[in-house]
Design a protein around this motif. Sequence first.
Motif, PDB file in Angstrom:
ATOM      1  N   LEU A   1       0.830  -1.207   0.000  1.00 55.49           N
ATOM      2  CA  LEU A   1       0.000   0.000   0.000  1.00 55.49           C
ATOM      3  C   LEU A   1       0.865   1.258   0.000  1.00 55.49           C
ATOM      4  O   LEU A   1       0.572   2.221  -0.713  1.00 55.49           O
ATOM      5  CB  LEU A   1      -0.924  -0.013   1.220  1.00 55.49           C
ATOM      6  N   ASP A   2       1.929   1.252   0.794  1.00 56.22           N
ATOM      7  CA  ASP A   2       2.850   2.395   0.808  1.00 56.22           C
ATOM      8  C   ASP A   2       3.490   2.593  -0.568  1.00 56.22           C
ATOM      9  O   ASP A   2       3.655   3.728  -1.039  1.00 56.22           O
ATOM     10  CB  ASP A   2       3.941   2.182   1.852  1.00 56.22           C
ATOM     11  N   LEU A   3       3.864   1.480  -1.200  1.00 58.63           N
ATOM     12  CA  LEU A   3       4.506   1.571  -2.508  1.00 58.63           C
ATOM     13  C   LEU A   3       3.551   2.124  -3.558  1.00 58.63           C
ATOM     14  O   LEU A   3       3.932   2.990  -4.365  1.00 58.63           O
ATOM     15  CB  LEU A   3       5.014   0.193  -2.926  1.00 58.63           C
ATOM     16  N   VAL A   4       2.329   1.648  -3.566  1.00 55.26           N
ATOM     17  CA  VAL A   4       1.353   2.131  -4.559  1.00 55.26           C
ATOM     18  C   VAL A   4       1.123   3.628  -4.391  1.00 55.26           C
ATOM     19  O   VAL A   4       1.037   4.371  -5.377  1.00 55.26           O
ATOM     20  CB  VAL A   4       0.033   1.346  -4.436  1.00 55.26           C
TER      21      VAL A   4
ATOM     22  N   PRO B   1      -5.108  11.029 -17.471  1.00 50.59           N
ATOM     23  CA  PRO B   1      -4.196  10.612 -16.399  1.00 50.59           C
ATOM     24  C   PRO B   1      -4.261   9.113 -16.149  1.00 50.59           C
ATOM     25  O   PRO B   1      -5.172   8.432 -16.624  1.00 50.59           O
ATOM     26  CB  PRO B   1      -4.734  11.394 -15.198  1.00 50.59           C
ATOM     27  N   VAL B   2      -3.300   8.631 -15.383  1.00 57.11           N
ATOM     28  CA  VAL B   2      -3.324   7.229 -14.983  1.00 57.11           C
ATOM     29  C   VAL B   2      -3.541   7.149 -13.478  1.00 57.11           C
ATOM     30  O   VAL B   2      -3.208   8.070 -12.736  1.00 57.11           O
ATOM     31  CB  VAL B   2      -2.021   6.493 -15.363  1.00 57.11           C
ATOM     32  N   GLY B   3      -4.101   6.047 -13.050  1.00 54.48           N
ATOM     33  CA  GLY B   3      -4.357   5.835 -11.631  1.00 54.48           C
ATOM     34  C   GLY B   3      -4.029   4.420 -11.231  1.00 54.48           C
ATOM     35  O   GLY B   3      -4.204   3.480 -12.024  1.00 54.48           O
ATOM     36  N   LEU B   4      -3.530   4.243 -10.017  1.00 54.26           N
ATOM     37  CA  LEU B   4      -3.192   2.930  -9.485  1.00 54.26           C
ATOM     38  C   LEU B   4      -4.070   2.669  -8.262  1.00 54.26           C
ATOM     39  O   LEU B   4      -4.024   3.430  -7.289  1.00 54.26           O
ATOM     40  CB  LEU B   4      -1.713   2.858  -9.076  1.00 54.26           C
ATOM     41  N   ASP B   5      -4.837   1.598  -8.299  1.00 55.71           N
ATOM     42  CA  ASP B   5      -5.715   1.234  -7.185  1.00 55.71           C
ATOM     43  C   ASP B   5      -5.365  -0.166  -6.705  1.00 55.71           C
ATOM     44  O   ASP B   5      -5.368  -1.114  -7.509  1.00 55.71           O
ATOM     45  CB  ASP B   5      -7.185   1.261  -7.604  1.00 55.71           C
TER      46      ASP B   5
ATOM     47  N   LEU C   1      -3.359  -5.160  -8.533  1.00 49.10           N
ATOM     48  CA  LEU C   1      -3.134  -3.725  -8.729  1.00 49.10           C
ATOM     49  C   LEU C   1      -3.931  -3.321  -9.964  1.00 49.10           C
ATOM     50  O   LEU C   1      -3.609  -3.733 -11.083  1.00 49.10           O
ATOM     51  CB  LEU C   1      -1.645  -3.437  -8.933  1.00 49.10           C
ATOM     52  N   VAL C   2      -4.986  -2.553  -9.769  1.00 50.75           N
ATOM     53  CA  VAL C   2      -5.841  -2.134 -10.880  1.00 50.75           C
ATOM     54  C   VAL C   2      -5.249  -0.867 -11.487  1.00 50.75           C
ATOM     55  O   VAL C   2      -5.050   0.138 -10.794  1.00 50.75           O
ATOM     56  CB  VAL C   2      -7.280  -1.886 -10.402  1.00 50.75           C
ATOM     57  N   LEU C   3      -4.967  -0.936 -12.780  1.00 49.74           N
ATOM     58  CA  LEU C   3      -4.384   0.192 -13.503  1.00 49.74           C
ATOM     59  C   LEU C   3      -5.484   0.911 -14.277  1.00 49.74           C
ATOM     60  O   LEU C   3      -6.159   0.308 -15.110  1.00 49.74           O
ATOM     61  CB  LEU C   3      -3.309  -0.315 -14.476  1.00 49.74           C
TER      62      LEU C   3
END
Length: 389
Positions: free
Chosen positions: A215-218, A238-242, A291-293
Amino acid sequence: MHVAHLSLADFRSYARAEVPLDPGVTAFVGPNGQGKTNLVEAVGYLATLGSHRVASDAPLVRVGAERAVVRAQVVQGSPGLPGAIPADAERRRLLELEINPGRANRARINRSSQVRPRDLLGIVRSVLFAPEDLALVKGDPGERRRFLDELITARAPRLAGVRSDFERVLKQRNTLLKTAALARRHGGKGADLSTLDVWDQHLATVGAELLAHRLDLVAALQPLADKAYEQVAPGGGPVGLDYRSSIGDEAMAGATGREELFQRLLEALTAARRQEIERGVTLVGPHRDDLVLRLGPMPAKGYASHGESWSYALALRLASYELLCADGEEPVLVLDDVFAELDARRRERLAELVAPGEQVLVTAAVDDDVPGVLRGARFAVENGTVVRQ
């Protein structure tokens, strides 16, 4: 940091190879199938203890040989770079890794045999761009979990032990669940599950540690990946990481500390117990997460075009590079047959972004595939020989 010399014995197609390397750009050029990727794969193996091409060690050993040896002279400290180790503190280390399929691998640092292979982690750090990177966007969740965990370990090598502990606990718990499931299917009374509570505690403990670092890395990668995507494909984001956890979004809401994550994992394991016993497998934990991109409002997987997927994969690697540099020492950049896969615009943008790296290793089938900004040392690779031009 940079690799000053690479030596291979019975690694992949090489009976022997001695390759002196300099800081800056080095390109290995030659026809496909001649061993270019084998050279950079060896560097990556020292950095991660794994290959970006295969899941097991057996293919890394030359046919007919019992073991392979990868040896590298590594220089740590880069005078003149921000945050670098001063010149008078520059350190040279000789790393050796003996690969023994089916048996324990062996490692040495400066000829000392009193080390474990995982003690090499963190000495060589690399970021590798390869055609396989498309799997980060288009592939299964396991590809993205591996991406996160390798980056976590590169930043904090001690976490290799946490990953190993998690895998060991998961294996033991799955064995217990499988035994119980088989007994039930064959009309037995079922296996003794009295120890399952203990395994739940172990799994939640190490799982919470791994989950917290993911979680910290994301959170750290998110702005860097968005920035890198804009550099590679201006206006396309934009891009998002979930981070999508197997314990559910509602259970994850507000849980960031290790103790909170431990409790949520434990509760999820308790809730899933009946189903796990029926199926004979652990259904909750970091091994089931993803990891949802996102690209704009949509998930990249299934919606992004081929070019957008490539840009996303490149953005994730560039973000990884920026993150590792921020930790204080530049990793080795490896671009394995990437430029042939990219259109002219992405090729030039990527080359301009990586050209300032302390050490950049490139493989290409023909010299014209290497952008002009990456002109540097050249090695011709053909028929098992590596010759400096």
